[in-house]
Write a protein that holds these residues in place. Structure first.
Motif, PDB file in Angstrom:
ATOM      1  N   VAL A  24       0.825  -1.210   0.000  1.00 51.67           N
ATOM      2  CA  VAL A  24       0.000   0.000   0.000  1.00 51.67           C
ATOM      3  C   VAL A  24       0.860   1.261   0.000  1.00 51.67           C
ATOM      4  N   LYS A  28       3.760   1.756  -6.960  1.00 52.66           N
ATOM      5  CA  LYS A  28       2.996   0.714  -7.652  1.00 52.66           C
ATOM      6  C   LYS A  28       3.654   0.370  -8.985  1.00 52.66           C
ATOM      7  N   HIS A  33       6.937  -4.174  -6.048  1.00 49.47           N
ATOM      8  CA  HIS A  33       5.502  -4.177  -5.775  1.00 49.47           C
ATOM      9  C   HIS A  33       4.887  -5.520  -6.160  1.00 49.47           C
ATOM     10  N   TYR A  93      -6.489  -1.744  -7.738  1.00 55.52           N
ATOM     11  CA  TYR A  93      -6.110  -0.923  -6.584  1.00 55.52           C
ATOM     12  C   TYR A  93      -7.195  -0.928  -5.509  1.00 55.52           C
ATOM     13  N   TYR A  94      -8.434  -0.662  -5.894  1.00 52.80           N
ATOM     14  CA  TYR A  94      -9.492  -0.579  -4.900  1.00 52.80           C
ATOM     15  C   TYR A  94      -9.704  -1.903  -4.162  1.00 52.80           C
ATOM     16  N   ALA A  97      -6.537  -2.699  -1.993  1.00 56.84           N
ATOM     17  CA  ALA A  97      -6.403  -1.778  -0.857  1.00 56.84           C
ATOM     18  C   ALA A  97      -7.462  -2.084   0.194  1.00 56.84           C
ATOM     19  N   TRP A  98      -8.696  -2.341  -0.250  1.00 56.49           N
ATOM     20  CA  TRP A  98      -9.741  -2.685   0.712  1.00 56.49           C
ATOM     21  C   TRP A  98      -9.484  -4.044   1.351  1.00 56.49           C
ATOM     22  N   VAL A 100      -6.545  -5.057   2.278  1.00 55.19           N
ATOM     23  CA  VAL A 100      -5.627  -4.747   3.389  1.00 55.19           C
ATOM     24  C   VAL A 100      -6.395  -4.103   4.542  1.00 55.19           C
ATOM     25  N   VAL A 101      -7.283  -3.174   4.227  1.00 57.23           N
ATOM     26  CA  VAL A 101      -8.087  -2.548   5.280  1.00 57.23           C
ATOM     27  C   VAL A 101      -8.925  -3.608   5.992  1.00 57.23           C
ATOM     28  N   GLY A 137      -8.631   3.943   6.564  1.00 59.00           N
ATOM     29  CA  GLY A 137      -8.309   3.232   5.330  1.00 59.00           C
ATOM     30  C   GLY A 137      -8.949   3.891   4.115  1.00 59.00           C
ATOM     31  N   ILE A 141      -7.033   5.271   0.906  1.00 62.37           N
ATOM     32  CA  ILE A 141      -7.377   4.707  -0.407  1.00 62.37           C
ATOM     33  C   ILE A 141      -7.797   5.816  -1.360  1.00 62.37           C
ATOM     34  N   ASN A 144      -4.783   8.045  -2.366  1.00 59.88           N
ATOM     35  CA  ASN A 144      -3.901   7.369  -3.309  1.00 59.88           C
ATOM     36  C   ASN A 144      -4.567   7.162  -4.661  1.00 59.88           C
TER      37      ASN A 144
END
Length: 151
Positions: A24, A28, A33, A93-94, A97-98, A100-101, A137, A141, A144
């Motif tokens: 994150v 990227k 990465h 990405y979305y 990233a979510w 990880v959250v 988060g 997100i 970024n």
């Protein structure tokens, strides 16, 4: 947690939490990465699979439901990359990233089960920690994502 599967699950969780943050907060698209990202994905898959061998509340529980949600999120995040779908970068990405959250939100549930003895206090503690984690988060997100869109 104090079983072989519990320790295996904990190992995958620690690796996933670490690699998730690294991905994150680093550049990227680089080979770094990608290699750390694939490490994250593999460990998340193993983490989700191992969760089904841990029983809480006498069988299938809300934790298992969220393991399925996590699995779907990981797969949804990888599909656009592997198939190069339209707007693949944003989708990737979305979802990732979510993911990880969501992992950090799950961390608060795990902490709650270990340290909060009163069930009423458990739900409040987990709800507040999860909300704050998701709120922070979402801010990261969205910030970024704006950078990715401008490239």
């Amino acid at each position: 947690m104090f079983s072989t599967i519990g320790y295996i699950h904990l190992f995958f969780a620690i690796v996933s939490m670490t690699t998730g943050l690294i991905v994150v907060f680093n550049t990227k698209g680089t080979s770094f990465h990608k290699s750390v990202g694939y490490t994250y994905v593999v460990n998340m898959l193993l983490l989700n699979i191992s969760s089904f061998f841990i029983t809480n509340f006498n069988g299938f529980s809300i934790f298992h439901f969220f393991a399925i949600v996590s699995l779907v999120t990981i797969l949804a995040g990888m599909y656009p990359v592997l198939k190069k779908t339209k707007n693949w970068l944003h989708k990737h990405y979305y979802f990732m990233a979510w993911s990880v959250v969501g992992l950090y939100c799950a961390f608060w549930s795990e902490v709650g089960t270990r340290f909060v003895k009163n069930m009423q206090d458990f739900w409040w503690a987990v709800a507040i920690a999860t909300f704050l984690t998701a709120f922070i988060g979402a801010r990261i997100i969205n910030k970024n994502a704006k950078r990715l869109i401008s490239k």
